[in-house]
Design a protein around this motif. Structure first.
Motif, PDB file in Angstrom:
ATOM      1  N   ILE A  64      15.366 -23.009  17.079  1.00 18.17           N
ATOM      2  CA  ILE A  64      14.782 -24.251  16.564  1.00 18.17           C
ATOM      3  C   ILE A  64      13.914 -23.950  15.350  1.00 18.17           C
ATOM      4  CG2 ILE A  64      13.231 -26.177  17.091  1.00 18.17           C
ATOM      5  CD1 ILE A  64      13.995 -25.776  20.047  1.00 18.17           C
ATOM      6  N   TYR A  65      14.069 -24.775  14.311  1.00 15.36           N
ATOM      7  CA  TYR A  65      13.212 -24.704  13.131  1.00 15.36           C
ATOM      8  C   TYR A  65      12.092 -25.723  13.282  1.00 15.36           C
ATOM      9  CZ  TYR A  65      16.897 -22.055  10.770  1.00 15.36           C
ATOM     10  OH  TYR A  65      17.827 -21.111  10.419  1.00 15.36           O
ATOM     11  N   ARG A  66      10.865 -25.298  12.982  1.00 14.56           N
ATOM     12  CA  ARG A  66       9.709 -26.198  13.025  1.00 14.56           C
ATOM     13  C   ARG A  66       8.850 -25.957  11.784  1.00 14.56           C
ATOM     14  NH1 ARG A  66       8.770 -27.532  18.906  1.00 14.56           N
ATOM     15  NH2 ARG A  66      10.372 -26.362  19.906  1.00 14.56           N
ATOM     16  N   ILE A  67       8.258 -27.027  11.284  1.00 17.60           N
ATOM     17  CA  ILE A  67       7.328 -26.883  10.176  1.00 17.60           C
ATOM     18  C   ILE A  67       6.058 -26.232  10.715  1.00 17.60           C
ATOM     19  CG2 ILE A  67       5.954 -28.072   8.430  1.00 17.60           C
ATOM     20  CD1 ILE A  67       8.084 -30.284   8.424  1.00 17.60           C
ATOM     21  N   ASP A  68       5.582 -25.221  10.023  1.00 18.87           N
ATOM     22  CA  ASP A  68       4.365 -24.518  10.429  1.00 18.87           C
ATOM     23  C   ASP A  68       3.208 -25.000   9.547  1.00 18.87           C
ATOM     24  OD1 ASP A  68       2.301 -22.809  11.071  1.00 18.87           O
ATOM     25  OD2 ASP A  68       3.542 -21.005  11.059  1.00 18.87           O
ATOM     26  N   PHE A  69       2.569 -26.082   9.968  1.00 17.53           N
ATOM     27  CA  PHE A  69       1.498 -26.686   9.189  1.00 17.53           C
ATOM     28  C   PHE A  69       0.292 -25.757   9.072  1.00 17.53           C
ATOM     29  CE2 PHE A  69       3.867 -30.423  10.722  1.00 17.53           C
ATOM     30  CZ  PHE A  69       4.151 -31.010   9.502  1.00 17.53           C
ATOM     31  N   GLU A  70       0.009 -25.002  10.123  1.00 13.42           N
ATOM     32  CA  GLU A  70      -1.131 -24.086  10.107  1.00 13.42           C
ATOM     33  C   GLU A  70      -0.958 -23.010   9.042  1.00 13.42           C
ATOM     34  OE1 GLU A  70      -2.994 -20.850  13.132  1.00 13.42           O
ATOM     35  OE2 GLU A  70      -2.559 -22.815  13.977  1.00 13.42           O
ATOM     36  N   GLU A  71       0.196 -22.375   9.020  1.00 10.64           N
ATOM     37  CA  GLU A  71       0.483 -21.331   8.028  1.00 10.64           C
ATOM     38  C   GLU A  71       0.490 -21.920   6.620  1.00 10.64           C
ATOM     39  OE1 GLU A  71       1.328 -17.414   6.716  1.00 10.64           O
ATOM     40  OE2 GLU A  71       0.603 -18.160   8.615  1.00 10.64           O
ATOM     41  N   GLN A  72       1.016 -23.117   6.489  1.00 18.62           N
ATOM     42  CA  GLN A  72       1.084 -23.771   5.192  1.00 18.62           C
ATOM     43  C   GLN A  72      -0.325 -24.038   4.642  1.00 18.62           C
ATOM     44  OE1 GLN A  72       4.351 -26.393   4.937  1.00 18.62           O
ATOM     45  NE2 GLN A  72       3.423 -27.651   3.358  1.00 18.62           N
ATOM     46  N   LYS A  73      -1.228 -24.529   5.493  1.00 11.46           N
ATOM     47  CA  LYS A  73      -2.606 -24.774   5.059  1.00 11.46           C
ATOM     48  C   LYS A  73      -3.294 -23.466   4.667  1.00 11.46           C
ATOM     49  CE  LYS A  73      -3.399 -29.025   7.574  1.00 11.46           C
ATOM     50  NZ  LYS A  73      -4.133 -29.715   8.621  1.00 11.46           N
ATOM     51  N   LYS A  74      -3.024 -22.413   5.418  1.00 13.49           N
ATOM     52  CA  LYS A  74      -3.615 -21.116   5.126  1.00 13.49           C
ATOM     53  C   LYS A  74      -3.178 -20.618   3.741  1.00 13.49           C
ATOM     54  CE  LYS A  74      -2.718 -16.735   6.984  1.00 13.49           C
ATOM     55  NZ  LYS A  74      -2.355 -15.915   8.130  1.00 13.49           N
ATOM     56  N   ILE A  75      -1.912 -20.757   3.441  1.00 13.19           N
ATOM     57  CA  ILE A  75      -1.385 -20.324   2.144  1.00 13.19           C
ATOM     58  C   ILE A  75      -1.946 -21.194   1.024  1.00 13.19           C
ATOM     59  CG2 ILE A  75       0.718 -20.197   0.741  1.00 13.19           C
ATOM     60  CD1 ILE A  75       2.135 -19.277   3.352  1.00 13.19           C
ATOM     61  N   GLU A  76      -2.021 -22.508   1.259  1.00  8.01           N
ATOM     62  CA  GLU A  76      -2.579 -23.408   0.245  1.00  8.01           C
ATOM     63  C   GLU A  76      -4.024 -23.047  -0.067  1.00  8.01           C
ATOM     64  OE1 GLU A  76      -1.874 -27.296   1.852  1.00  8.01           O
ATOM     65  OE2 GLU A  76       0.254 -27.244   1.315  1.00  8.01           O
ATOM     66  N   LYS A  77      -4.814 -22.666   0.946  1.00  7.88           N
ATOM     67  CA  LYS A  77      -6.204 -22.254   0.719  1.00  7.88           C
ATOM     68  C   LYS A  77      -6.261 -20.965  -0.093  1.00  7.88           C
ATOM     69  CE  LYS A  77      -8.376 -24.436   4.681  1.00  7.88           C
ATOM     70  NZ  LYS A  77      -9.090 -24.249   5.949  1.00  7.88           N
ATOM     71  N   GLN A  78      -5.358 -20.023   0.209  1.00 13.58           N
ATOM     72  CA  GLN A  78      -5.316 -18.773  -0.537  1.00 13.58           C
ATOM     73  C   GLN A  78      -4.993 -19.030  -2.006  1.00 13.58           C
ATOM     74  OE1 GLN A  78      -2.366 -16.606   1.686  1.00 13.58           O
ATOM     75  NE2 GLN A  78      -3.882 -15.682   3.058  1.00 13.58           N
TER      76      GLN A  78
END
Length: 74
Positions: free
Chosen positions: A49-63
């Motif tokens: 199953i593919y799922r959007i990883d919102f947590e990882e995405q926010k972490k990268i956006e902050k970086q």
């Protein structure tokens, strides 16, 4: 095994994705991805199953934001 991808671009009904670990490019049919997927999304693949990883995405956006701030404030 869990895999993490970034949606590089969408071409017709195919998402061109980059594996975050190996940097390998793969193509995934949009129908196999969550609804509303867009370029730049981080997705995890686990147990078929593919799922959007919102947590990882926010972490990268902050970086990225931090790096941009440092670039413009130096």
């Amino acid at each position: 095994m869990e895999e993490i991808f970034v949606i590089d671009r969408i071409e017709n009904d195919i998402a061109i994705c980059e594996n975050r670990l190996t940097r390998k490019i793969i193509k995934i049919e949009i129908s196999k991805l969550p609804k509303g997927i867009k370029e730049g999304n981080i997705i995890k693949y686990y147990n078929g199953i593919y799922r959007i990883d919102f947590e990882e995405q926010k972490k990268i956006e902050k970086q990225i934001s931090k790096l941009m701030d440092e670039l413009w404030n130096d």
